[in-house]
Motif scaffolding. Structure first.
Motif, PDB file in Angstrom:
ATOM      1  N   SER A 232      31.775  30.953 -28.523  1.00 47.97           N
ATOM      2  CA  SER A 232      30.905  31.347 -27.743  1.00 47.97           C
ATOM      3  C   SER A 232      30.595  29.817 -25.996  1.00 47.97           C
ATOM      4  N   GLY A 233      29.833  30.197 -25.429  1.00 47.08           N
ATOM      5  CA  GLY A 233      29.291  29.483 -24.567  1.00 47.08           C
ATOM      6  C   GLY A 233      30.604  29.007 -23.487  1.00 47.08           C
ATOM      7  N   GLY A 234      30.511  28.166 -22.195  1.00 46.48           N
ATOM      8  CA  GLY A 234      31.211  28.202 -20.604  1.00 46.48           C
ATOM      9  C   GLY A 234      32.089  26.714 -20.808  1.00 46.48           C
ATOM     10  N   ALA A 235      32.297  26.768 -19.511  1.00 46.75           N
ATOM     11  CA  ALA A 235      33.614  25.519 -19.233  1.00 46.75           C
ATOM     12  C   ALA A 235      33.581  24.599 -20.084  1.00 46.75           C
TER      13      ALA A 235
ATOM     14  N   ALA B  70      25.564  11.989 -32.709  1.00 47.04           N
ATOM     15  CA  ALA B  70      26.910  12.877 -34.009  1.00 47.04           C
ATOM     16  C   ALA B  70      25.687  14.372 -33.523  1.00 47.04           C
ATOM     17  N   VAL B  71      24.976  14.471 -33.649  1.00 44.04           N
ATOM     18  CA  VAL B  71      24.207  15.841 -33.958  1.00 44.04           C
ATOM     19  C   VAL B  71      25.102  16.570 -32.968  1.00 44.04           C
ATOM     20  N   TYR B  72      25.072  16.347 -31.541  1.00 43.26           N
ATOM     21  CA  TYR B  72      26.072  16.578 -30.821  1.00 43.26           C
ATOM     22  C   TYR B  72      26.907  16.854 -30.480  1.00 43.26           C
ATOM     23  N   VAL B  73      27.854  16.429 -30.883  1.00 42.95           N
ATOM     24  CA  VAL B  73      29.387  16.504 -30.991  1.00 42.95           C
ATOM     25  C   VAL B  73      28.662  17.285 -31.840  1.00 42.95           C
TER      26      VAL B  73
ATOM     27  N   TYR C 195      21.039  24.205 -23.925  1.00 45.89           N
ATOM     28  CA  TYR C 195      20.558  23.962 -22.843  1.00 45.89           C
ATOM     29  C   TYR C 195      22.539  24.186 -22.607  1.00 45.89           C
ATOM     30  N   GLU C 196      22.825  23.670 -22.871  1.00 46.11           N
ATOM     31  CA  GLU C 196      24.520  23.646 -22.569  1.00 46.11           C
ATOM     32  C   GLU C 196      24.936  22.772 -21.400  1.00 46.11           C
ATOM     33  N   PHE C 197      23.922  21.482 -21.429  1.00 48.30           N
ATOM     34  CA  PHE C 197      24.670  20.278 -20.750  1.00 48.30           C
ATOM     35  C   PHE C 197      26.172  20.323 -20.481  1.00 48.30           C
ATOM     36  N   SER C 198      25.709  19.662 -18.931  1.00 46.24           N
ATOM     37  CA  SER C 198      26.732  19.587 -18.038  1.00 46.24           C
ATOM     38  C   SER C 198      27.501  18.048 -18.569  1.00 46.24           C
ATOM     39  N   PRO C 199      28.877  17.362 -18.817  1.00 48.71           N
ATOM     40  CA  PRO C 199      29.079  16.009 -18.901  1.00 48.71           C
ATOM     41  C   PRO C 199      28.234  14.994 -18.676  1.00 48.71           C
ATOM     42  N   ARG C 200      28.059  14.888 -17.239  1.00 47.74           N
ATOM     43  CA  ARG C 200      27.072  14.050 -16.770  1.00 47.74           C
ATOM     44  C   ARG C 200      26.049  14.082 -17.395  1.00 47.74           C
ATOM     45  N   GLN C 201      25.241  15.443 -17.273  1.00 47.63           N
ATOM     46  CA  GLN C 201      23.560  15.528 -17.944  1.00 47.63           C
ATOM     47  C   GLN C 201      23.596  15.170 -19.410  1.00 47.63           C
ATOM     48  N   ALA C 202      24.300  15.150 -20.164  1.00 48.19           N
ATOM     49  CA  ALA C 202      24.667  14.947 -21.975  1.00 48.19           C
ATOM     50  C   ALA C 202      24.789  13.286 -21.711  1.00 48.19           C
ATOM     51  N   ILE C 203      26.056  12.569 -21.276  1.00 46.59           N
ATOM     52  CA  ILE C 203      25.633  11.045 -20.865  1.00 46.59           C
ATOM     53  C   ILE C 203      24.497  10.774 -20.913  1.00 46.59           C
ATOM     54  N   GLN C 204      23.791  11.258 -19.401  1.00 50.90           N
ATOM     55  CA  GLN C 204      22.142  10.244 -19.345  1.00 50.90           C
ATOM     56  C   GLN C 204      21.723  10.622 -20.281  1.00 50.90           C
TER      57      GLN C 204
ATOM     58  N   VAL D 271      16.221  18.363 -27.094  1.00 52.38           N
ATOM     59  CA  VAL D 271      17.172  17.699 -26.958  1.00 52.38           C
ATOM     60  C   VAL D 271      18.992  17.783 -28.639  1.00 52.38           C
ATOM     61  N   PHE D 272      18.078  18.531 -29.310  1.00 54.37           N
ATOM     62  CA  PHE D 272      18.910  18.731 -30.146  1.00 54.37           C
ATOM     63  C   PHE D 272      19.845  20.513 -30.080  1.00 54.37           C
ATOM     64  N   ARG D 273      19.335  20.732 -28.753  1.00 52.60           N
ATOM     65  CA  ARG D 273      20.016  21.504 -27.840  1.00 52.60           C
ATOM     66  C   ARG D 273      21.095  21.015 -27.033  1.00 52.60           C
ATOM     67  N   ILE D 274      21.533  19.977 -26.664  1.00 46.85           N
ATOM     68  CA  ILE D 274      21.896  19.534 -25.242  1.00 46.85           C
ATOM     69  C   ILE D 274      23.261  20.161 -25.348  1.00 46.85           C
ATOM     70  N   CYS D 275      24.056  20.529 -26.562  1.00 45.78           N
ATOM     71  CA  CYS D 275      24.996  20.500 -26.534  1.00 45.78           C
ATOM     72  C   CYS D 275      25.569  22.475 -26.834  1.00 45.78           C
ATOM     73  N   ILE D 276      24.716  23.067 -27.934  1.00 42.69           N
ATOM     74  CA  ILE D 276      24.625  24.288 -27.785  1.00 42.69           C
ATOM     75  C   ILE D 276      24.425  25.111 -26.494  1.00 42.69           C
ATOM     76  N   PRO D 277      25.643  26.021 -26.471  1.00 45.17           N
ATOM     77  CA  PRO D 277      25.902  27.366 -25.808  1.00 45.17           C
ATOM     78  C   PRO D 277      24.836  27.963 -25.330  1.00 45.17           C
ATOM     79  N   ARG D 278      24.106  28.406 -23.734  1.00 41.90           N
ATOM     80  CA  ARG D 278      23.350  28.694 -23.360  1.00 41.90           C
ATOM     81  C   ARG D 278      23.055  30.533 -24.502  1.00 41.90           C
TER      82      ARG D 278
END
Length: 399
Positions: free
Chosen positions: A225-228, A98-101, A71-80, A59-66
């Motif tokens: 680093s990372g995408g859109a 907090a760690v996500y941000v 995982y670089e989750f999209s916004p709705r994936q991260a919300i859920q 779960v700590f990978r969800i906002c880390i760039p691919r």
């Protein structure tokens, strides 16, 4: 809790295949998170077993760039995702938020050298800290000398590094600077009503050198680093996670009330058998489901803009801020309904009381404050300049 929407945009905005499997893994560790919640609250931090389980889940990978192994989750994936963790326990969800941000923005915006040092070879460096009430950074050869005091560093006990906002003395520019946690003086002053297990203590830094590669402009929307995803900027990335948190905690409150109602039903004079209770419960369901649907709708529109190579418009950013405020205030209202109908059961230590306290603590966050609401109303009423734009919680402009 059922998953009501899992579709995301495609193309420019990454859609992670880890989304479904991660939700399953989080549900697998859900019973552990719930069992450990009371001990975590007493300790003022998550238990080692829960921290390890979260690491193992990914779960700590969800906002880390691919590009850095995340995982670089999209916004709705991260919300859920944050919603799912927060449904199991509000403090655990708050730390994940907090760690996500902090970790995700660090990985995306710091220089390439720093990103590789912190996240290269699949490492996941956890970052906590504070991006408001900035300290002072003095420009020197190769970087900055950083000093100041900051509050509310959620997840501090589990982090490896800190991110701290500071005003550059020579220029007035506001930066986020990343430094090892051991360079800070930690202040164990987390004596609060709710979110006790987050350990959101204050800290101080005294003339700490931060290399230039470990600093970035707090308003940037240009990732190294990372995408859109990272074109939405720090404030919106925080809003994504906090929206999920509020929805998850609100759902947990209703679920706890449902269990209690079934236990009380049929007893002489049980208030849960009244038409008034039934109506209140139905209204709470309407409000929570509506808040969730609208938040996901707003972020679906932003995903479309990102997928087309653009950035959110002022209108979209306004709606995203309002969707967060709505989710937060709705969650607060739902918790109040649950507390009301639980009667004396809510007075005792237990899950429902903790959910009630945690939600009300989270509602104090600056992103859901009255200033954001006022600026949003100004824009929607057509009273702001046509080219006004958002800088964190303030609508400013023209450029």
């Amino acid at each position: 809790m059922t998953d009501q929407l899992t579709t995301t945009a495609s193309g420019g905005l990454h859609v992670s295949e880890e989304f479904g499997p991660l939700l399953t893994r989080l549900d697998d560790i859900g019973p552990l998170i719930r069992r450990e919640a009371q001990a975590a609250e007493a300790a003022g931090r998550l238990t080692p077993a829960v921290v390890q389980a979260l690491h193992d889940s990914g779960v700590f990978r969800i906002c880390i760039p691919r590009s850095l192994g995340g995982y670089e989750f999209s916004p709705r994936q991260a919300i859920q995702t944050v919603e799912r963790v927060s449904h199991h326990d509000a403090s655990t969800g708050w730390i994940v938020h907090a760690v996500y941000v902090c970790s995700g923005t660090t990985a995306a915006y710091v220089g390439e050298e720093a990103a590789q040092s912190l996240y290269g070879d699949g490492r996941v460096t956890l970052v906590a800290g504070q991006g408001t009430r900035p300290g002072t950074a003095v420009r020197v050869d190769g970087g900055y000398r950083l000093s100041g005091s900051w509050s509310f560093a959620s997840g501090m006990h589990h982090a490896d590094h800190l991110h701290s906002a500071a005003v550059v003395e020579q220029t007035g520019q506001v930066l986020i600077l990343i430094q090892p946690k051991e360079q800070a003086t930690l202040l164990g002053n987390w004596d609060v009503m709710g979110l006790r297990a987050t350990g959101s203590i204050d800290y101080r830094l005294d003339d700490v050198f931060v290399p230039e590669a470990y600093a970035y402009d707090i308003t940037t929307t240009e990732p190294v680093s990372g995408g859109a995803l990272y074109r939405v900027g720090v404030w919106n990335i925080a809003g994504i996670a906090l929206t999920g948190w509020a929805l998850g905690v609100g759902r947990r409150a209703l679920d706890e009330l449902r269990v209690l109602a079934r236990q009380k039903s049929g007893a002489p004079g049980a208030t849960v058998d009244s038409a008034e209770f039934h109506a209140d419960y139905a209204r709470a369901e309407i409000a929570l489901r509506s808040a969730r649907a609208w938040a996901l709708e707003v972020w679906a529109g932003i995903e479309t803009a990102l997928d087309a190579g653009g950035r959110p418009s002022t209108e979209q950013e306004t709606l995203a801020r309002l969707a967060l405020i709505n989710a937060t205030r709705t969650g607060q209202s739902v918790c109040a309904t649950a507390y009301k109908w639980a009667g004396t059961a809510a007075l005792r230590d237990g899950d429902l009381q903790r959910v009630f306290r945690d939600m009300h603590a989270g509602c104090q966050h600056i992103t859901s404050g009255p200033a954001v609401l006022h600026h949003s109303g100004r824009h929607l009423a057509g009273l702001a300049p046509d080219d006004a734009y958002w800088v964190f919680g303030e609508l400013t402009g023209p450029k």
